[in-house]
Design a protein around this motif. Structure first.
Motif, short mmCIF file in Angstrom:
data_model
loop_
_atom_site.label_atom_id
_atom_site.label_comp_id
_atom_site.label_asym_id
_atom_site.label_seq_id
_atom_site.Cartn_x
_atom_site.Cartn_y
_atom_site.Cartn_z
N VAL A 155 0.89 -1.30 0.00
CA VAL A 155 0.03 -0.03 -0.21
C VAL A 155 1.04 1.32 0.13
O VAL A 155 1.82 1.41 0.84
CB VAL A 155 -0.93 0.03 1.27
CG1 VAL A 155 -1.64 1.44 1.31
CG2 VAL A 155 -1.80 -1.34 1.20
N HIS A 156 0.37 2.16 -0.96
CA HIS A 156 1.28 3.45 -0.88
C HIS A 156 0.18 4.38 -0.72
O HIS A 156 -0.85 4.51 -1.58
CB HIS A 156 1.98 3.77 -2.27
CG HIS A 156 2.62 5.02 -2.50
ND1 HIS A 156 4.07 5.05 -1.93
CD2 HIS A 156 2.25 6.06 -2.59
CE1 HIS A 156 4.41 6.20 -2.17
NE2 HIS A 156 3.36 6.91 -2.49
N TYR A 157 0.36 5.34 0.16
CA TYR A 157 -0.72 6.25 0.74
C TYR A 157 -0.26 7.81 -0.10
O TYR A 157 0.98 8.03 -0.31
CB TYR A 157 -0.61 6.57 2.18
CG TYR A 157 -1.18 5.44 2.90
CD1 TYR A 157 -2.39 5.08 3.05
CD2 TYR A 157 -0.43 4.87 3.73
CE1 TYR A 157 -2.98 4.13 3.67
CE2 TYR A 157 -0.70 3.77 4.38
CZ TYR A 157 -1.92 3.40 4.28
OH TYR A 157 -2.60 2.39 5.06
N GLY A 158 -1.24 8.47 -0.33
CA GLY A 158 -1.18 9.74 -1.13
C GLY A 158 -2.28 10.25 -1.68
O GLY A 158 -3.28 9.53 -1.64
N ILE A 159 -2.30 11.44 -2.14
CA ILE A 159 -3.26 12.04 -2.95
C ILE A 159 -3.45 11.72 -4.45
O ILE A 159 -2.44 11.71 -4.89
CB ILE A 159 -3.34 13.84 -2.69
CG1 ILE A 159 -3.50 14.07 -1.24
CG2 ILE A 159 -4.39 14.27 -3.44
CD1 ILE A 159 -2.99 15.58 -0.93
N TYR A 160 -4.45 11.11 -4.67
CA TYR A 160 -4.48 10.57 -6.07
C TYR A 160 -5.67 11.30 -6.57
O TYR A 160 -6.88 11.12 -6.20
CB TYR A 160 -4.84 9.22 -6.12
CG TYR A 160 -4.62 8.23 -7.49
CD1 TYR A 160 -3.56 8.24 -8.11
CD2 TYR A 160 -5.71 7.98 -8.14
CE1 TYR A 160 -3.23 7.71 -9.22
CE2 TYR A 160 -5.57 7.38 -9.34
CZ TYR A 160 -4.35 7.30 -9.91
OH TYR A 160 -4.20 6.63 -11.18
N GLN A 161 -5.35 12.07 -7.67
CA GLN A 161 -6.19 12.80 -8.46
C GLN A 161 -5.77 13.15 -9.99
O GLN A 161 -4.60 13.11 -10.09
CB GLN A 161 -6.81 13.96 -7.82
CG GLN A 161 -5.47 15.23 -7.75
CD GLN A 161 -5.92 16.45 -6.87
OE1 GLN A 161 -6.99 16.56 -6.26
NE2 GLN A 161 -5.17 17.45 -6.92
N GLN A 162 -6.66 13.29 -10.76
CA GLN A 162 -6.22 13.55 -12.28
C GLN A 162 -5.37 14.73 -12.23
O GLN A 162 -5.86 15.82 -11.40
CB GLN A 162 -7.39 13.69 -13.20
CG GLN A 162 -6.82 13.95 -14.61
CD GLN A 162 -8.20 13.96 -15.41
OE1 GLN A 162 -9.15 14.16 -14.95
NE2 GLN A 162 -7.94 14.25 -16.65
N GLU A 163 -4.11 14.79 -12.96
CA GLU A 163 -3.41 16.29 -12.98
C GLU A 163 -4.38 17.31 -13.97
O GLU A 163 -5.16 16.82 -14.57
CB GLU A 163 -2.39 15.82 -13.68
CG GLU A 163 -1.26 14.98 -12.93
CD GLU A 163 -0.83 15.65 -11.90
OE1 GLU A 163 -0.45 16.75 -11.89
OE2 GLU A 163 -0.44 15.04 -10.71
N PRO A 164 -4.29 18.30 -13.48
CA PRO A 164 -4.97 19.48 -14.21
C PRO A 164 -4.71 19.40 -15.81
O PRO A 164 -3.29 19.19 -16.13
CB PRO A 164 -4.70 20.65 -13.62
CG PRO A 164 -3.96 20.42 -12.36
CD PRO A 164 -3.46 18.93 -12.35
N VAL A 165 -5.62 19.30 -16.63
CA VAL A 165 -5.30 19.26 -18.12
C VAL A 165 -5.39 20.58 -18.60
O VAL A 165 -6.51 21.26 -18.42
CB VAL A 165 -6.18 18.21 -18.63
CG1 VAL A 165 -5.97 18.38 -20.27
CG2 VAL A 165 -5.88 16.90 -18.03
N GLU A 166 -4.38 21.17 -19.40
CA GLU A 166 -4.79 22.57 -19.89
C GLU A 166 -5.60 22.25 -21.14
O GLU A 166 -5.45 21.38 -21.92
CB GLU A 166 -3.31 22.91 -20.48
CG GLU A 166 -3.67 24.41 -20.99
CD GLU A 166 -2.26 24.79 -21.22
OE1 GLU A 166 -2.31 25.72 -22.26
OE2 GLU A 166 -1.27 24.78 -20.65
N LYS A 167 -6.70 23.17 -21.36
CA LYS A 167 -7.58 23.32 -22.31
C LYS A 167 -7.09 23.32 -23.69
O LYS A 167 -6.02 24.07 -23.93
CB LYS A 167 -8.79 23.98 -22.32
CG LYS A 167 -9.44 23.96 -20.96
CD LYS A 167 -10.68 25.05 -20.84
CE LYS A 167 -11.19 25.16 -19.61
NZ LYS A 167 -12.08 26.20 -19.15
#
Length: 183
Positions: A155-167
């Protein structure tokens, strides 16, 4: 618990200074408040791991390996070592009354990454049949290993979210048109 004592002097751990005299009691308090799950922990057991990890980093003069053994009676046996090694050498008084099989051997790698070192594998193999599981704790991660099935959970803990994508340019242009700012 570990089988290699090369980093220890003849008389204990050189330079060990305990800053938090309650480090063992704090670990026991959390353990007694949960139902310990092994070999694959639930969130409460993971919280228990976090207390062990934090004590490994903060309870002593410098980050040090800590090991906690959960025996067949759900009693805890703890010791502290150096930055890269831990055993019960010169801390043998901790071992009185330990009952086999051991449910879990937990130890920290305060230098960061959770992995089983060569010394760890020697320990696991030497206790085969007498130890049900082993867990190594690293920085925001752990590996729990079932000694019988040889299956592990990492298990690796961390914030997992999609990187902001430039339009894309065409989307920006369309938004500008809709807002009345034609180019």
């Amino acid at each position: 618990m570990k089988t290699d004592e090369t980093e220890y002097e003849n008389k204990g751990i050189e330079g060990l200074e305990i800053k938090d005299e309650n480090w063992q009691e704090d670990i026991r308090t959390v353990f007694n408040a949960i139902e310990f799950k092994h070999p694959f922990p639930d969130t409460l057991t993971e919280a228990f791991f976090t207390v062990i990890w934090n004590k490994s980093l903060e309870a002593f003069d410098s980050p040090r390996e800590v090991q906690v053994i959960v025996d067949a009676k759900d009693d805890l046996y703890m010791s502290v070592g150096t930055f890269g090694f831990v055993s019960f050498k010169d801390q043998e008084e901790q071992l009185g009354g330990m009952k086999i099989p051991l449910k879990c051997w937990i130890h920290t790698h305060p230098f960061g990454r959770a992995f089983f070192s060569g010394t760890d594998w020697k320990t696991i193999h030497s206790w085969k049949g007498m130890m049900e599981s082993a867990t190594v704790l690293g920085d925001n991660q752990f590996i729990s290993y079932d000694c019988n099935s040889e299956i592990a959970k990492k298990v690796h803990y961390g914030i997992y979210q999609q990187e902001p994508v430039e339009k894309p340019t065409w989307v920006k242009a369309a938004e500008d048109v809709l807002e009345g700012e034609e180019e």
